[in-house]
Design an enzyme around this catalytic site. Structure first.
Site, PDB file in Angstrom:
ATOM      1  N   LEU A  65       0.814  -1.208   0.000  1.00 50.33           N
ATOM      2  CA  LEU A  65       0.000   0.000   0.000  1.00 50.33           C
ATOM      3  C   LEU A  65       0.855   1.269   0.000  1.00 50.33           C
ATOM      4  CD1 LEU A  65      -2.693  -1.230   2.542  1.00 50.33           C
ATOM      5  CD2 LEU A  65      -2.686  -1.427   0.065  1.00 50.33           C
ATOM      6  N   ASP A 307      -0.460  -9.198  -5.782  1.00 45.59           N
ATOM      7  CA  ASP A 307       0.934  -8.768  -5.630  1.00 45.59           C
ATOM      8  C   ASP A 307       1.084  -7.304  -6.047  1.00 45.59           C
ATOM      9  OD1 ASP A 307       3.580  -8.926  -4.929  1.00 45.59           O
ATOM     10  OD2 ASP A 307       4.233  -9.718  -6.854  1.00 45.59           O
TER      11      ASP A 307
END
Lengths: 428, 346
Positions: A65, A307
Site C-alpha cells: 500500500l 501482488d
C-alpha cells in the site's frame, strides 16, 4: 442504512450459492438472502441488480500500500480506494514497508491509517525477522498481539536455514500462519528474467527455476520438522506446483498462492524490454504458466493474489534490469480472473473461490463470504460491462501496469464495505 | 491463450528502413548488405585507406558511454569525424549520472542541445531500446553495446572482414569460442551470420559459459574445441568477461586456456586458410596463443580498421534513410493536399 439488492445473480463459492435472488443489508451486515424480505425490513435504498452479479468482496493476500515509507507511490488511503474500485475489501499488506513492519508501533500505524480511510480491511503481516534482514527474530508475539494476521519475509526470504528453522519453531506456539516466499539468493544471482529462451536471446541476467525450487525444498523440510502452518507465496514454476501437491498429499499443513499476472503473462512478454513486465519472481515459460493454471484448477494452488506494488513512474522509466520489479494489481485482479473464466481456463467457482473464500480461510478471518450476520462486504458486477484499462481510469497512485490498453468484459459497478457503498460506478 | 512471439521492430521507419540500429535481430539480409556495401565504398580500393566524406556535415552526434570503452568509442569518433559530423563524447560515468540525474533527464538535456544521433553504450541489456523509445522523432540511436544483449556494429564489421577475406558469408562454417553467455558481441554475430545465411554456426565453450537455451540462437553447441573446430572456415575467439562473472564459472584462466585456448595445433583442425578473428581486447595466453594472434591467419587488426568504415556506413545509411523518409512524407502530404484541392474543385 438498510439496503435491498434485488434480482441479482448471487454467487458465493463458500456456500455453493449461485442463485438469482435478493440481499438485505442492515447495520453493516447481511441480514437475509432470499426472494422475500425479512418481516419488518424497510430498505432506505433499493438497488435493482437485474442482470448483475453479487459476489463476496475479494480477499487479497498480498498487496503493498506504499505506506509507511513511500511519499509518492501510494498511501493506505489511495490504495484502499483502488482496492474497492477493483472489488477487493480485504487486503493483506506484507511487512516490507519503510520502516519494516517488525514492531507493534508500525502495525498500529498501518491499522490507524486504515481505520481513517475506512474503505477496506487492511490486515498487516508482520516481519518474521528484524528489518527483514534474516538474522534476528522480530517480536513475533507482539506483532500478532498488535493485530498482524500472519508473518512473512515479504520478498526477502531468509537465506540462513538455521534462522528460518528457529523462526518457524518459535512461531509454532502462536497458532498463526507463516507466509514464505521461496528464493535462493545465490541461484538468483542478481538475475532479472526467467532463465529461458527469451533471456538467452535478449542477454538478460537469468533466474533459473532452481532459485525457487531448491529454496522451496528446504522450506518444506523445515515446515515439516516444525509442524507450523505455512503458506507459500507467489509460486512461479511448474516444479513448485508438483512439490506443493506432493507435500499436501503427505498431509503437511501447507497452502500456496500465485500472483494473477503469472497466470496470464510469460517470458515471451519480455521481448521488447518493456520494464512494466519486470516482476519478481520473473514471468516464466508458457509451460510454467499452464502448470500454474492447472494448479489453480486442481486446487493445489489455493489462492490468487494481486501482488500489488505501486511504483513511481521513474522507477520504471529505466532499462529493464535497472527498473524496480513490481506491477499494480488491485484493480486488475478481478477483471483478470474473470478473463481466465471467459477464456475457459478456470471455472467461475474455482476462480472466485481463489480470491474470496480460500484466502480468508488461510488467514482464518471472517471475510470472503456472503454469510448472514457477517459484515456486508460485497461487490456488484456488471458481467457484460466492457472497459479498457488506461492510466486515466486507474485509481491507484501507481500506474505501473503491463495490462494498460487491455479490454475487459465485466466491470465492478458497486462495492460495499461493512454494509456501506464505498465505490460506485467509477466514483470512490 | 496465444503467446506473443514477436514484438514490433522498433528500429525500422515507415518505409521499413533503419532509423535506429539497436540489434541485428529482426533485420533482413538487405538491411545488412546495404551497410556492408556502403562500407565498401568508403575504402579506397587502391590504397585500402578510408576516405573522408562530407556526408554528415552539419549533423551533431553525441557519444554517450555509460560503460568504459576505448576501442569502440575511438573507432566511432574517427568514423564520425570522417563523415564530417560535429561530435561530442561524454563519459557519463563521471558526469551527470554521478550527481543523481536520471538517465532520461540526461538524454533529454543532450537532445535539447540539438543532437541528431546518439551512440550509446550501457551496462544494461535493452538500454539502447529504452533510449530509442524516448528520443524525439528524428533523433537516431545507435547501440554501441548494451549489457549482454547486442553489439551490432561489431558484428557488422566482423561480417565485413569475413566478406573481404572469404568473398561471401554464404556457405561458410563459423565457430565462435569462449564466453558465449556474457557476450553481446556473440549474440549479434550469430544473428548476422544467420541473416547472411552462413552454412553452420557453432559455439564452443563449457556449459557454464553458454546460455541456458543456445538452441534459440540457431547454433550447434560443442563443449570440445577439437571437435568444434573441425573443417570450419572462420574461428572467432571471444574473451572471458570476468567483469560480468558473478560466480565461479571456470576453475582458472590457466585451465580455460588448456581446454579452450586457440593454439596453432588446434587451429590446424580448421580448414586450411581459415581466418582467426577476435573482437578484442585479446587476452594472450587466456583465450588465444600469441603465435595465433600474430600469425598469418589472424585478421584481428584488420577488423579494427574495417570497424571505422562499417560504422561510417551505419551512420550514413541511417541519415540517408531519414532524408528519404522526410521526402516521402512531403510527397504524401502533397498528394493528400492535391486530393483535397481536387475534391474542392469538383
Amino acid at each position: 442504512m438498510r439496503f435491498a439488492i434485488l434480482n441479482a445473480r448471487v454467487i458465493d463459492p463458500s456456500q455453493d450459492l449461485d442463485d438469482v435472488t435478493n440481499l438485505y443489508l442492515a447495520r453493516g451486515r447481511i441480514t437475509h438472502i432470499g426472494k422475500q424480505a425479512p418481516s419488518g425490513f424497510i430498505a432506505d435504498q433499493e438497488i435493482d441488480a437485474t442482470n448483475k452479479w453479487v459476489i463476496p468482496g475479494l480477499v487479497d493476500l498480498q498487496a503493498r500500500l506504499g505506506e509507511p515509507g513511500s511519499i509518492y507511490a501510494g498511501s493506505i488511503a489511495s490504495e484502499t480506494r483502488a482496492a474497492v474500485a477493483g472489488g477487493i475489501t480485504t487486503i493483506c499488506c506484507p511487512p516490507d514497508t519503510n520502516p519494516v513492519n517488525d514492531t507493534q508501533a508500525v502495525t498500529e500505524l498501518i491499522q490507524r491509517r486504515a481505520r481513517q480511510a475506512a474503505t477496506a480491511y487492511v490486515m498487516p503481516i508482520g516481519a518474521l525477522t528484524q528489518g527483514l534482514e534474516g538474522k534476528l527474530l522480530s517480536g513475533i508475539y507482539s506483532l500478532i498481539e498488535g493485530g498482524c494476521v500472519a508473518l512473512s519475509q515479504a520478498n526477502k526470504p531468509v537465506q540462513s536455514a538455521l534462522t528460518l528453522k528457529n523462526a518457524l519453531e518459535y512461531t509454532t506456539s502462536l497458532d498463526t500462519v507463516v507466509m514464505l516466499r521461496c528464493e535462493d539468493n545465490d541461484l538468483k544471482n542478481n538475475g532479472v528474467a526467467h532463465d529461458g529462451p527469451v533471456a538467452s536471446r535478449l542477454g538478460l541476467p537469468a533466474i533459473p527455476h532452481s532459485a525457487e525450487t531448491t529454496a522451496l525444498a528446504r522450506d518444506l523440510i523445515l515446515v515439516e520438522e516444525s509442524g507450523i502452518r505455512a503458506h507459500f507465496s507467489q509460486l512461479s514454476c511448474a516444479r513448485s506446483v508438483e512439490m506443493i501437491a506432493d507435500a499436501k498429499k503427505r498431509g503437511l499443513p501447507v497452502t500456496c498462492d500465485v500472483a494473477i499476472h503469472q497466470l496470464l503473462l510469460s517470458e515471451m512478454d519480455l521481448l521488447g524490454f518493456n520494464s512494466l513486465f519486470h516482476v519478481s519472481p520473473p514471468l516464466r515459460s508458457l509451460q510454467d504458466r499452464d502448470a500454474l493454471l492447472a494448479g489453480v484448477r486442481s486446487g493445489v494452488i489455493d489462492a490468487i493474489v494481486s501482488d500489488h506494488t505501486p511504483l513511481h513512474r521513474d522507477d520504471k522509466l529505466l532499462p529493464f534490469g535497472e527498473s524496480k520489479p513490481g506491477i499494480i494489481g488491485l484493480e486488475t485482479l478481478l477483471p483478470l480472473v474473470l478473463k481466465l473464466v471467459q477464456e475457459g481456463q478456470l471455472e467461475l467457482y474455482t476462480a472466485l473461490r481463489a480470491v474470496t473464500q480460500t484466502p480468508a480461510e488461510i488467514l482464518q478471518i471472517p471475510t470472503g463470504a456472503l454469510q448472514i450476520n457477517r459484515p456486508a462486504d460485497l461487490v456488484i458486477i456488471d458481467p457484460e460491462g466492457i472497459w479498457t484499462l488506461s492510466e486515466d481510469n486507474i485509481v491507484s497512485e501507481g500506474k505501473n501496469s503491463p495490462f494498460l490498453g487491455w479490454e475487459f468484459i465485466g466491470q465492478v459497478e458497486q462495492t460495499f464495505f461493512q454494509g456501506m457503498p464505498v465505490y460506485k460506478n467509477n466514483c470512490v | 491463450m496465444k503467446a506473443r512471439l514477436t514484438a514490433p521492430n522498433p528500429q525500422l521507419n515507415e518505409l521499413g528502413k533503419l532509423k535506429h540500429l539497436l540489434t541485428l535481430e529482426g533485420l533482413k539480409q538487405h538491411h545488412l548488405t546495404e551497410i556492408l556495401d556502403t562500407a565498401e565504398s568508403f575504402i579506397d580500393p587502391n590504397t585500402n585507406k578510408i576516405k573522408k566524406v562530407p556526408l554528415l556535415r552539419g549533423k551533431s552526434i553525441m557519444n554517450l558511454f555509460f560503460e568504459p570503452s576505448t576501442r569502440t568509442r575511438t573507432t566511432f569518433e574517427i568514423a564520425e569525424k570522417r563523415l564530417s559530423a560535429d561530435i561530442e563524447s561524454l563519459d557519463i560515468q563521471t558526469s551527470a549520472a554521478k550527481k543523481g540525474e536520471s538517465l532520461l533527464d540526461t538524454l533529454w538535456n543532450l537532445q535539447a542541445m540539438q543532437a541528431d544521433m546518439f551512440v550509446i553504450r550501457h551496462a544494461e541489456s535493452g538500454a539502447a531500446h529504452f533510449f530509442a523509445q524516448h528520443v524525439a522523432p528524428g533523433v537516431h540511436v545507435l547501440n554501441a553495446g548494451d549489457g549482454q544483449h547486442a553489439h551490432p556494429t561489431q558484428a557488422l564489421l566482423d561480417m565485413f572482414t569475413i566478406r573481404k577475406k572469404k568473398g561471401d558469408i554464404f556457405d561458410l562454417k563459423v565457430a565462435i569460442v569462449g564466453d558465449i553467455l556474457h557476450s553481446r558481441v556473440v549474440r549479434s554475430q550469430i544473428q548476422a551470420l544467420s541473416i547472411l545465411e552462413a552454412r553452420e554456426i557453432r559455439v564452443i565453450g563449457p556449459k557454464t559459459l553458454l546460455p541456458e537455451h543456445p538452441e534459440v540462437l540457431g547454433v550447434h553447441v560443442y563443449h570440445d574445441i577439437e571437435e568444434g573446430l573441425k573443417d570450419v572456415d572462420v574461428v572467432i575467439m571471444v574473451r572471458l568477461q570476468n567483469e560480468r562473472m558473478k560466480s565461479a564459472l571456470i576453475p582458472s584462466e590457466k585451465e580455460f586456456f588448456k581446454r579452450y585456448g586457440l593454439t596453432e595445433k588446434r587451429l590446424a583442425l580448421a580448414k586450411p586458410g581459415a581466418i582467426v578473428m577476435h573482437p578484442g581486447p585479446i587476452n594472450r595466453g587466456v583465450e588465444i596463443d600469441s603465435a595465433v594472434a600474430d600469425g598469418p591467419q589472424s585478421v584481428i587488426l584488420e577488423q579494427v580498421t574495417y570497424g571505422i568504415a562499417v560504422r561510417m556506413a551505419v551512420m550514413s545509411v541511417i541519415m540517408s534513410n531519414a532524408a528519404q523518409l522526410t521526402q516521402y512524407q512531403a510527397e504524401q502530404e502533397q498528394a493528400a493536399l492535391s486530393e483535397v484541392e481536387m475534391e474542392n474543385a469538383q
